[in-house]
Design an enzyme around this catalytic site. Structure first.
Site, PDB file in Angstrom:
ATOM      1  CD1 TRP A 102      -2.115  -2.196   1.902  1.00 28.83           C
ATOM      2  CD2 TRP A 102      -2.967  -1.314   0.028  1.00 28.83           C
ATOM      3  NE1 TRP A 102      -3.122  -3.018   1.457  1.00 28.83           N
ATOM      4  CE2 TRP A 102      -3.664  -2.509   0.321  1.00 28.83           C
ATOM      5  CE3 TRP A 102      -3.326  -0.589  -1.102  1.00 28.83           C
ATOM      6  CZ2 TRP A 102      -4.696  -2.986  -0.485  1.00 28.83           C
ATOM      7  CZ3 TRP A 102      -4.362  -1.069  -1.910  1.00 28.83           C
ATOM      8  CH2 TRP A 102      -5.032  -2.246  -1.598  1.00 28.83           C
ATOM      9  CG  ASP A 172      -3.172   3.914   4.118  1.00 25.50           C
ATOM     10  OD1 ASP A 172      -4.227   3.743   4.751  1.00 25.50           O
ATOM     11  OD2 ASP A 172      -2.873   3.242   3.103  1.00 25.50           O
ATOM     12  CE  LYS A 196      -8.750  -3.196   3.768  1.00 21.78           C
ATOM     13  NZ  LYS A 196      -7.689  -2.302   3.376  1.00 21.78           N
TER      14      LYS A 196
END
Ligand SMILES: *Cc1c(COP(=O)(O)O)cnc(C)c1O
Length: 360
Positions: A102, A172, A196
């Protein structure tokens, strides 16, 4: 109807009381005569849902008045672009700490806007760990430092945020958001896709410091400019009404659990038991270095890929869902988000013990 043990990495397990409440209110929100799926985003009802959700988050995460809370669309992936579009100029540079796939994606998008300094990367070590503070090569001119607090695919997590001096810190936090208390005042901007740990897919939470907004250049497309969403309080266009409603219910549930300190303690207990089971013999092997281990995504291997395939097949037949590692890395990944009950972790440990006995 029996619910499975849901170890999905995202979208992921939601608290049963939240699902029950959604079911109860599905035809008719109390006193409204309509489902939340049918109301106007300009209605008093939705304004109340939105402001209550924001207030709950502010309370739960202790978000100071200096920071705005936004509910956006486009996933965490759109934030990979929005952050540099708003805060990295063509002749500027931003620091990125690269700890997994990511982070790599975030770098790729930033490079389309300006210059990126890779302040540290553990790619050579297959992202098995988080870099130490002493390894960070920060650029004093950087517009910001970007890091990924929890690496969903590699199962590593920053124990606390990196020290970056006065450079604005951007995070993030998609896969560990709301799993532990945070000092939000240390961040210029923090973002997390809800799916998530905070709710369903479809909404991304952004927390941004008011005084940082002054750096945003003019001329950005309206929807990509954070100021649009601050000014219109996430109501510039139609927001993801249902997703925000569910996030609100999840926040209410987390408050009832005793807040983020209690949630963090529960997480540590769940992950502690699973890592202890992995470490108890030589059959299972954790992929992350011990002091970088994630409490959210526990990644491990078996002695060989054939056994892993058998393990996953048998696990699925026994009601364990979502255990295959990300397709880019293989192996096993058990995601232990807030809503995953301890009972599921204990059931997995029993299954693992039995499997190791039969196949060692
Ligand atoms: C899942 C994930 C993303 C991508 O989220 P989308 O909402 O699908 O764009 C980004 N970063 C991290 C850390 C993630 O876990």
């Amino acid at each position: 109807m029996k619910r499975c043990h849901n170890f999905n990495a995202g979208p992921a397990v939601l608290p049963v009381p939240v699902l029950e409440r959604i079911r109860e209110e599905m035809l008719c929100l109390p006193g409204v005569g309509m489902s939340v799926l049918e109301i106007s985003h300009r209605s008093k009802t939705f304004e109340t849902i939105l402001s209550e959700t924001e207030n709950r988050l502010r309370r739960l995460l202790n978000v100071p008045e200096t920071h705005h809370i936004l509910f956006l669309q486009g996933g965490a992936s759109l934030q990979f672009s929005m952050v540099p579009l708003n805060f990295l100029t063509r002749d500027g540079v931003a620091d990125y700490i690269v700890t997994g796939s990511w982070s790599e994606k975030a770098v790729e998008e930033a490079r389309k806007i300006g210059r990126v300094n890779i302040a540290a990367t553990t790619k050579e070590e297959n992202y098995a760990r988080i870099p130490n503070q002493s390894e960070l090569r920060l650029d004093p001119q950087a517009a910001y430092v970007h890091f990924t607090s929890n690496n969903t695919i590699f199962g590593t997590q920053w124990p606390t945020e990196p020290e970056v001096g006065t450079t604005p810190l951007v995070c993030d936090a998609s896969s560990d958001f709301l799993s532990r208390p945070l000092d939000v005042s240390k961040y210029a901007l923090l973002y997390a896709g809800a799916q998530k740990n905070a709710g369903p897919a479809g909404v991304t939470i952004v927390i941004v410091r008011e005084d940082w907004l002054e750096r945003i250049p003019g001329g950005l497309p309206t929807m990509l400019d954070y100021r649009t969403h601050v000014k219109h309080r996430s109501l510039y266009n139609t927001p993801p009404v249902f997703a925000i409603y569910v996030v609100g219910l999840v926040l209410e549930y987390l408050e009832a659990q005793g807040g983020l300190a209690a949630v963090a303690a529960a997480s540590a207990e769940k992950a502690g038991k699973l890592y202890a089971a992995i470490d108890s013999g030589s059959f299972y092997r954790g992929t992350a270095e011990r002091n970088s281990r994630s409490l959210m995504n526990v990644c491990f291997r078996l002695p060989n890929p054939d056994l892993e395939a058998v393990f996953l097949r048998e696990a699925a037949a026994n009601g364990f869902e979502g255990l295959p590692g990300h397709r880019s890395v293989g192996g096993i990944r058990a995601s232990l988000y807030n809503a995953l009950p301890m009972e599921s972790v204990l059931a997995l440990i029993d299954f693992m013990r039995d499997f190791a006995r039969r196949h060692a």
